[in-house]
Design a protein around this motif. Structure first.
Motif, short mmCIF file in Angstrom:
data_model
loop_
_atom_site.label_atom_id
_atom_site.label_comp_id
_atom_site.label_asym_id
_atom_site.label_seq_id
_atom_site.Cartn_x
_atom_site.Cartn_y
_atom_site.Cartn_z
N LEU A 1 1.00 -1.15 0.03
CA LEU A 1 0.11 0.07 0.04
C LEU A 1 0.85 1.35 -0.07
O LEU A 1 1.90 1.33 0.59
CB LEU A 1 -1.02 -0.01 1.10
CG LEU A 1 -2.06 1.09 1.26
CD1 LEU A 1 -2.96 0.83 2.12
CD2 LEU A 1 -1.27 2.46 2.23
N VAL A 2 0.58 2.19 -0.75
CA VAL A 2 0.99 3.61 -0.80
C VAL A 2 0.18 4.51 -0.46
O VAL A 2 -0.93 4.56 -1.15
CB VAL A 2 1.74 3.77 -2.17
CG1 VAL A 2 2.25 5.31 -2.31
CG2 VAL A 2 3.29 2.74 -2.36
N VAL A 3 0.55 5.54 0.33
CA VAL A 3 -0.34 6.73 0.68
C VAL A 3 0.51 7.78 0.28
O VAL A 3 1.56 7.99 0.46
CB VAL A 3 -0.57 6.93 2.19
CG1 VAL A 3 0.39 6.77 2.85
CG2 VAL A 3 -1.56 7.99 2.28
N LYS A 4 -0.33 8.57 -0.52
CA LYS A 4 0.24 9.79 -0.97
C LYS A 4 -0.57 11.04 -0.55
O LYS A 4 -1.63 11.22 -0.93
CB LYS A 4 0.40 9.95 -2.59
CG LYS A 4 1.22 8.72 -3.29
CD LYS A 4 1.05 8.80 -4.67
CE LYS A 4 1.86 10.20 -5.35
NZ LYS A 4 1.64 9.96 -6.75
N ALA A 5 0.06 11.92 0.52
CA ALA A 5 -0.81 13.12 1.05
C ALA A 5 0.09 14.23 1.37
O ALA A 5 -0.12 14.78 2.58
CB ALA A 5 -1.36 12.25 2.36
#
Length: 205
Positions: free
Chosen positions: A55-59
């Protein structure tokens, strides 16, 4: 760990857009509703991207999580924290990329620990009269405490009527960064919105 309760509130009015979904291959985008009462605040958009075991989160910050034992990473985040809550301690162990952004020196934690130490010393009768004002002026007002090296140097150099801060190596001023906690809350809220949308579809069907 610092709580930063205001971080969770950033995502209270977010809506989800599915950019791609094919089994465990997902690309989801989230953004605040500009027409909501919170629309006058920044919308804090973020994206969740998943594929098996990843999982990658971009925030604004980007973190890549992976674990060999969990094909669907949404399951990992669901089962390791209650709905609406986060588990940064366990989740940080699964960070593959972005580890240097997970934790670091916290000036808030530094101030909290120094003040607690002074208060306890006063209560135990170990600190001289006037110590509180002296610490406030020399460390918090005039000291270079914006980074850990400077903060530790200020404590090491501090002497007042033969009183000092004791064994400094035992002091720990590290905490999860606001950026990492922001992303943890983004993941948690994003999964909650995803689950709510899927449940709605299931009921409609």
């Amino acid at each position: 760990m610092s709580d930063y309760p205001e971080i969770a509130a950033r995502f209270a009015n977010h809506q989800m857009t599915v950019l791609h979904e094919d089994g465990l291959y997902r690309h989801l985008r989230y953004a605040g509703d500009a027409d909501s009462p919170l629309g006058r605040y920044p919308s804090y958009p973020f994206e969740l991207i998943t594929w098996p075991y990843n999982l990658v989160v971009k925030a604004g910050w980007t973190f890549h999580f992976d674990i060999d034992a969990t094909p669907d990473m949404f399951d990992l985040f669901r089962r390791t924290a209650f709905t609406g809550e986060i588990n940064p301690g366990y989740w940080s162990e699964k960070v593959r990329a972005g580890r240097d952004e997970v934790d670091g020196f916290s000036d808030d934690l530094f101030e909290q620990q120094v003040k607690q130490y002074v208060v306890h010393s006063i209560r135990d009768g170990e600190a001289p009269r006037g110590i509180g004002a002296e610490v406030t002026q020399r460390i918090f007002e005039l000291g270079d405490i914006s980074h850990e090296r400077g903060a530790r140097a200020e404590l090491a150099d501090f002497r007042y009527k033969e009183w000092d801060f004791g064994d400094l190596p035992e002091w720990d001023f590290s905490d999860y960064t606001p950026g990492f906690l922001h992303c943890c809350h983004a993941i948690r809220h994003g999964i909650d919105l995803y689950d709510a949308a899927r449940n709605t579809k299931a009921v409609a069907a």
